[in-house]
Design a protein around this motif. Structure first.
Motif, PDB file in Angstrom:
ATOM      1  N   ALA A  64       0.830  -1.209   0.000  1.00 60.22           N
ATOM      2  CA  ALA A  64       0.000   0.000   0.000  1.00 60.22           C
ATOM      3  C   ALA A  64       0.862   1.254   0.000  1.00 60.22           C
ATOM      4  N   GLY A  65       1.952   1.244   0.772  1.00 61.04           N
ATOM      5  CA  GLY A  65       2.856   2.387   0.781  1.00 61.04           C
ATOM      6  C   GLY A  65       3.511   2.602  -0.571  1.00 61.04           C
ATOM      7  N   ALA A  66       3.971   1.515  -1.195  1.00 64.52           N
ATOM      8  CA  ALA A  66       4.569   1.624  -2.526  1.00 64.52           C
ATOM      9  C   ALA A  66       3.537   2.070  -3.551  1.00 64.52           C
ATOM     10  N   GLY A  67       2.294   1.617  -3.381  1.00 61.62           N
ATOM     11  CA  GLY A  67       1.238   2.039  -4.295  1.00 61.62           C
ATOM     12  C   GLY A  67       0.956   3.529  -4.199  1.00 61.62           C
ATOM     13  N   LEU A  68       0.948   4.060  -2.974  1.00 60.81           N
ATOM     14  CA  LEU A  68       0.736   5.501  -2.811  1.00 60.81           C
ATOM     15  C   LEU A  68       1.869   6.303  -3.438  1.00 60.81           C
ATOM     16  N   LEU A  69       3.104   5.833  -3.275  1.00 63.90           N
ATOM     17  CA  LEU A  69       4.232   6.501  -3.922  1.00 63.90           C
ATOM     18  C   LEU A  69       4.081   6.480  -5.442  1.00 63.90           C
ATOM     19  N   THR A  70       3.614   5.345  -5.965  1.00 60.50           N
ATOM     20  CA  THR A  70       3.432   5.237  -7.410  1.00 60.50           C
ATOM     21  C   THR A  70       2.350   6.184  -7.907  1.00 60.50           C
ATOM     22  N   ILE A  71       1.259   6.290  -7.147  1.00 57.81           N
ATOM     23  CA  ILE A  71       0.201   7.230  -7.530  1.00 57.81           C
ATOM     24  C   ILE A  71       0.726   8.661  -7.546  1.00 57.81           C
ATOM     25  N   LEU A  72       1.537   9.017  -6.543  1.00 59.36           N
ATOM     26  CA  LEU A  72       2.134  10.360  -6.527  1.00 59.36           C
ATOM     27  C   LEU A  72       3.058  10.547  -7.729  1.00 59.36           C
ATOM     28  N   GLY A  73       3.803   9.495  -8.071  1.00 59.46           N
ATOM     29  CA  GLY A  73       4.690   9.592  -9.215  1.00 59.46           C
ATOM     30  C   GLY A  73       3.950   9.777 -10.521  1.00 59.46           C
ATOM     31  N   PHE A  74       2.750   9.198 -10.622  1.00 60.40           N
ATOM     32  CA  PHE A  74       1.957   9.311 -11.839  1.00 60.40           C
ATOM     33  C   PHE A  74       1.043  10.546 -11.832  1.00 60.40           C
ATOM     34  N   ALA A  75       1.033  11.290 -10.731  1.00 59.84           N
ATOM     35  CA  ALA A  75       0.147  12.450 -10.644  1.00 59.84           C
ATOM     36  C   ALA A  75       0.406  13.483 -11.739  1.00 59.84           C
ATOM     37  N   PRO A  76       1.678  13.847 -12.052  1.00 64.93           N
ATOM     38  CA  PRO A  76       1.877  14.808 -13.150  1.00 64.93           C
ATOM     39  C   PRO A  76       1.328  14.307 -14.482  1.00 64.93           C
ATOM     40  N   ALA A  91      -1.917 -13.208 -17.053  1.00 65.48           N
ATOM     41  CA  ALA A  91      -1.467 -12.130 -16.178  1.00 65.48           C
ATOM     42  C   ALA A  91      -1.856 -10.767 -16.745  1.00 65.48           C
ATOM     43  N   ALA A  92      -1.723 -10.610 -18.062  1.00 61.87           N
ATOM     44  CA  ALA A  92      -2.124  -9.349 -18.687  1.00 61.87           C
ATOM     45  C   ALA A  92      -3.631  -9.150 -18.613  1.00 61.87           C
ATOM     46  N   ALA A  93      -4.394 -10.224 -18.818  1.00 55.02           N
ATOM     47  CA  ALA A  93      -5.853 -10.127 -18.766  1.00 55.02           C
ATOM     48  C   ALA A  93      -6.337  -9.754 -17.372  1.00 55.02           C
ATOM     49  N   LEU A  94      -5.674 -10.268 -16.331  1.00 52.02           N
ATOM     50  CA  LEU A  94      -6.037  -9.880 -14.965  1.00 52.02           C
ATOM     51  C   LEU A  94      -5.954  -8.370 -14.779  1.00 52.02           C
ATOM     52  N   GLN A  95      -4.875  -7.777 -15.261  1.00 53.50           N
ATOM     53  CA  GLN A  95      -4.710  -6.331 -15.129  1.00 53.50           C
ATOM     54  C   GLN A  95      -5.728  -5.574 -15.975  1.00 53.50           C
ATOM     55  N   LEU A  96      -5.974  -6.073 -17.178  1.00 56.05           N
ATOM     56  CA  LEU A  96      -6.940  -5.410 -18.053  1.00 56.05           C
ATOM     57  C   LEU A  96      -8.337  -5.418 -17.436  1.00 56.05           C
ATOM     58  N   VAL A  97      -8.767  -6.552 -16.920  1.00 50.02           N
ATOM     59  CA  VAL A  97     -10.095  -6.652 -16.320  1.00 50.02           C
ATOM     60  C   VAL A  97     -10.196  -5.741 -15.094  1.00 50.02           C
ATOM     61  N   PHE A  98      -9.148  -5.730 -14.279  1.00 51.26           N
ATOM     62  CA  PHE A  98      -9.169  -4.888 -13.083  1.00 51.26           C
ATOM     63  C   PHE A  98      -9.372  -3.420 -13.453  1.00 51.26           C
ATOM     64  N   TRP A  99      -8.590  -2.921 -14.410  1.00 48.99           N
ATOM     65  CA  TRP A  99      -8.674  -1.513 -14.760  1.00 48.99           C
ATOM     66  C   TRP A  99      -9.951  -1.198 -15.524  1.00 48.99           C
ATOM     67  N   VAL A 139      -5.691  -0.083  -3.238  1.00 51.35           N
ATOM     68  CA  VAL A 139      -5.278  -1.250  -4.026  1.00 51.35           C
ATOM     69  C   VAL A 139      -5.028  -0.938  -5.496  1.00 51.35           C
ATOM     70  N   GLY A 140      -5.371   0.285  -5.938  1.00 57.03           N
ATOM     71  CA  GLY A 140      -5.357   0.558  -7.364  1.00 57.03           C
ATOM     72  C   GLY A 140      -4.020   0.384  -8.037  1.00 57.03           C
ATOM     73  N   ALA A 141      -2.947   0.858  -7.426  1.00 57.89           N
ATOM     74  CA  ALA A 141      -1.655   0.823  -8.102  1.00 57.89           C
ATOM     75  C   ALA A 141      -0.968  -0.528  -7.991  1.00 57.89           C
ATOM     76  N   TRP A 142      -1.109  -1.203  -6.858  1.00 55.28           N
ATOM     77  CA  TRP A 142      -0.281  -2.381  -6.627  1.00 55.28           C
ATOM     78  C   TRP A 142      -0.995  -3.712  -6.790  1.00 55.28           C
ATOM     79  N   PHE A 143      -2.301  -3.795  -6.476  1.00 51.41           N
ATOM     80  CA  PHE A 143      -2.917  -5.115  -6.424  1.00 51.41           C
ATOM     81  C   PHE A 143      -2.971  -5.840  -7.767  1.00 51.41           C
TER      82      PHE A 143
END
Length: 263
Positions: free
Chosen positions: A38-50, A198-206, A223-227
């Motif tokens: 969750a911590g790494a996911g929040l960092l990733t969201i901040l990184g993608f914010a721009p 593995a790719a389909a799992l990510q596609l369905v999630f998003w 859970v959005g960035a990491w799960f």
């Protein structure tokens, strides 16, 4: 943490190393590391914010030039954070020791230069695909045909295939990009079904995140960035270890990262 485990699988099974397997392994890794994820996911969201803010402005202003600038600059910023997320997930899957803060700082420091160009390419695809998606499905006078929808979804599926196979090599090994691309092709040919799964799992999630927005935005910080990425890497990890000798090579280069298991 019993996320997506509504039943008991009986007596836990272990492999020759003493590591849990199957659903028990999934629950074990997730239960021990979900706070780190969750911590790494929040960092990733901040990184993608721009990138996200730039894309939103480009869509609202219908400006391709703004979108291009947002993709390049936002992708360059996001790349090291995405590499850091992959690094953290792969460390957890191989049970590497160390504190989250120390490992995160090390991952950012090691990947900040190498992740810029892959981050720009990732930003270009994400920005262009998001821009096209809004134009096709939200700001259209006529709903797109089935063929257009399939092409759009297949492009996302291919993106997830390439990203899921490229970034682990970036954060784990020093090698030319030409070798990474060759490894990706050979891996896809050897394990086509797990890779597509593995790719389909990510596609369905998003897809679900987009279709049920804005309510799903409440889940994004959790859970959005990491799960979805964790689920994809969990599916592929044993295959990646078998094909690239991940744990053997890392144990040889960094003995301190070798996990220890109780008998």
């Amino acid at each position: 943490m019993n996320l997506f485990r509504p039943y008991s699988a009986g007596e836990p099974q272990r492999d020759a190393r003493g590591r849990l397997v199957g659903i028990d392994r999934y629950q074990d890794v997730l239960g021990r590391n979900w706070k780190r994820f969750a911590g790494a996911g929040l960092l990733t969201i901040l990184g993608f914010a721009p990138l996200g803010l730039g894309t939103a402005y480009a869509v609202l202003s219908s400006s391709v030039l703004v979108q291009l600038a947002a993709c390049v600059l936002g992708g360059a910023v996001a790349g090291p954070f995405l590499a850091c997320l992959y690094d953290g997930l792969l460390r957890a899957l191989r049970d590497a020791p160390g504190s989250w803060r120390e490992n995160t700082r090390r991952a950012l420091r090691q990947n900040v230069r190498g992740a810029i160009w892959p981050g720009i390419l990732t930003g270009l695809f994400l920005g262009a695909a998001s821009f096209a998606g809004v134009m096709l499905f939200f700001w259209r006078s006529v709903f797109p045909g089935l063929g257009t929808i399939l092409v759009y979804l297949v492009s996302w599926l291919l993106f997830f295939v390439l990203a899921t196979l490229y970034w682990p090599q970036l954060v784990l090994f020093e090698m030319p990009n030409r070798q990474r691309l060759r490894n990706m092709l050979l891996f896809m040919l050897r394990y086509p079904l797990p890779v597509l799964g593995a790719a389909a799992l990510q596609l369905v999630f998003w897809l679900l995140m987009v279709l049920f927005a804005p309510w799903t935005l409440l889940l994004l910080p959790l859970v959005g960035a990491w799960f979805p990425l964790f689920a994809a890497l969990f599916v592929l990890y044993n295959k990646l270890d078998e094909a690239f000798g991940l744990e053997a090579r890392i144990a040889q280069a960094f003995p301190e990262q070798t996990p220890q298991y109780d008998d």
